[in-house]
Design an enzyme around this catalytic site. Sequence first.
Site, PDB file in Angstrom:
ATOM      1  N   THR A 172       0.845  -1.249  -0.045  1.00 26.17           N
ATOM      2  CA  THR A 172       0.240  -0.276   0.381  1.00 26.17           C
ATOM      3  C   THR A 172       0.881   1.281   0.049  1.00 26.17           C
ATOM      4  O   THR A 172       1.620   1.774   0.796  1.00 26.17           O
ATOM      5  CB  THR A 172      -1.057   0.491   1.028  1.00 26.17           C
ATOM      6  OG1 THR A 172      -1.593  -0.668   1.122  1.00 26.17           O
ATOM      7  CG2 THR A 172      -1.705   0.795   1.160  1.00 26.17           C
ATOM      8  N   PHE A 174       1.133   5.579   0.650  1.00 25.09           N
ATOM      9  CA  PHE A 174       0.705   6.404   2.008  1.00 25.09           C
ATOM     10  C   PHE A 174       1.429   7.521   1.154  1.00 25.09           C
ATOM     11  O   PHE A 174       2.291   7.970   0.684  1.00 25.09           O
ATOM     12  CB  PHE A 174       0.941   5.702   3.057  1.00 25.09           C
ATOM     13  CG  PHE A 174      -0.109   4.513   3.698  1.00 25.09           C
ATOM     14  CD1 PHE A 174      -1.219   4.645   4.497  1.00 25.09           C
ATOM     15  CD2 PHE A 174       0.417   3.282   3.369  1.00 25.09           C
ATOM     16  CE1 PHE A 174      -1.427   4.090   4.696  1.00 25.09           C
ATOM     17  CE2 PHE A 174       0.476   2.256   4.040  1.00 25.09           C
ATOM     18  CZ  PHE A 174      -1.258   1.859   5.033  1.00 25.09           C
TER      19      PHE A 174
END
Length: 277
Positions: A172, A174
């Site tokens: 992921t 960010f």
Amino acid sequence: MTQRIAFQGEPGAYSHQACHETYPDYEAVACPTFEDVVETVRSGRANLAMLPVENSTYGRVADIHHMLPASGLHIISEAFVRVHINLLTVPGTPLSKVKRAMSHTVLLGQCRDFLREHDIRPVTGGDTAGSARVVADTGEPEMAALASELAGEIYGLDLVARHIEDHDQNTTRFLVMSREPNFKRRGKGMMMTSFVFRVRNIPAALYKAMGGFATNGINMTKLESYMVDGSFAATQFYADIEGHPDDRNVQLALEELDYFTSEVKLLGVYPADANRR
């Protein structure tokens, strides 16, 4: 004075893990929604915000790109975090006794092979860390949680199976945001520039606007469109490029972009994460 970083979710969420790994000296502040994260920083109750924008398996995080331009915050960094999924149980419970596993539906879908192999039935929970808390609160040995190792530590659960995700590259991305911009900063390595824009209502406007990046040798790593103000005719684009606004080739590309757009807004200039490549 303690520095604080806000994230969305319960303690032990993967956004909490991102805060823990990237800013270990900061106090992490849990917030119920993404809007609460933004407001916590905007009001001064936290210094930074940690916001997930995209996942390598499931694509972009809904609603984040809509929030960024109006948030009043600025991107100062990015972080790529590996999403490792673990099976967490009530203390003393072995894997052989687990019959059900609770987690967010996205994580359940990423562990199908493991759950099928061990004949464990998936149970949908509100989120990952929340599922770990439910398992800890109920104390039921047959029910496990799929969550981060950090969640296991926080809620006192045993880690009986590590890194059980089906895809071993699940990551992921960010964005770290603050109240104050720093558009002049230079890192030791490659810099990234993020911005949003709306094209003028003329034929082939987007094609012409993008031409300046191609002719000036600039790599555009992301270009996404989304509607604004509920109108099918109003489209806004979000873009990430490699380079700094002070670089001559980036200056030329942005000047050409400005000619074919009705609005351009710079969101951040920041060093590329080492894990980007």
